[in-house]
Enzyme design. Sequence first.
Site, short mmCIF file in Angstrom:
data_model
loop_
_atom_site.label_atom_id
_atom_site.label_comp_id
_atom_site.label_asym_id
_atom_site.label_seq_id
_atom_site.Cartn_x
_atom_site.Cartn_y
_atom_site.Cartn_z
N ASP A 197 0.90 -1.15 -0.05
CA ASP A 197 -0.02 -0.13 0.03
C ASP A 197 0.92 1.11 -0.14
O ASP A 197 2.12 1.08 0.48
CB ASP A 197 -0.79 0.03 1.12
CG ASP A 197 -1.61 1.26 1.46
OD1 ASP A 197 -2.39 1.52 0.54
OD2 ASP A 197 -1.53 1.94 2.46
N ASP A 248 0.38 5.09 1.16
CA ASP A 248 0.02 6.07 2.17
C ASP A 248 0.22 5.24 3.51
O ASP A 248 -0.67 4.34 3.80
CB ASP A 248 -1.14 6.81 2.28
CG ASP A 248 -1.05 7.69 1.01
OD1 ASP A 248 -0.43 8.76 0.91
OD2 ASP A 248 -1.93 7.41 0.08
#
Length: 223
Positions: A9, A11
């Site tokens: 992922d 952020d």
Amino acid sequence: MAIRAVLFDMDGTLLDTAPDFIAVCQGMRRDRGLPPIADQHIRDEISGGARAMVAVTFSMDPQSPGFEELRQEFLERYLENCAVHSRLFDGMGELLEDIERANLTWGVVTNKPLRFAEPIMQQLGLAERSALLICPDHVKNSKPDPEPLTLACKMLDLDPSTVLFVGDDLRDIESGRDAGTKTAAVTYGYIHPDDNPRHWGADVVVNHPLELRQVLDNALCSC
């Protein structure tokens, strides 16, 4: 079966993008003659996206008059300043080098729109190293739906069971699990104070990027 690829992922997992979000929020307050709020308040809401960050920045309900205008302003400001202060998390640079030295593939699967994610990857010199960047623009359904992870595995031509997906949100773990990948939850990301990564059902939970070294070593030795 040994891990052949690691997907992250963006952020709160691969990158610490919070400083740019915080700068935009505080700048919007400053331009309205308002004093700054605690940076941590904004950081705690990052996983909720622009709507949540604007809500906490101005203590407003998303249904309040003028809220949508503020959200659009936030997005416009962020587009212009999304790669100013964002950096790899401490230890992530070494981990990526380890992954590359082991001849493993790595890439990014994010719910961040391509118009924000792509310039950040380019600015940080990661675009040419990453095998792929999957954003909501590429799928019909974003995480927690498994579609983004399923697409990534197809693009890499890998069985999902040979892929490790790393994330800092329950949606990441649900998406990876339903796609058939191995999953790792990180505790250093943008975790809401009321949440707990150890309750998400991930295959492993780590407190620092370099702890994934041991995870990968164990996986590579399992072949």
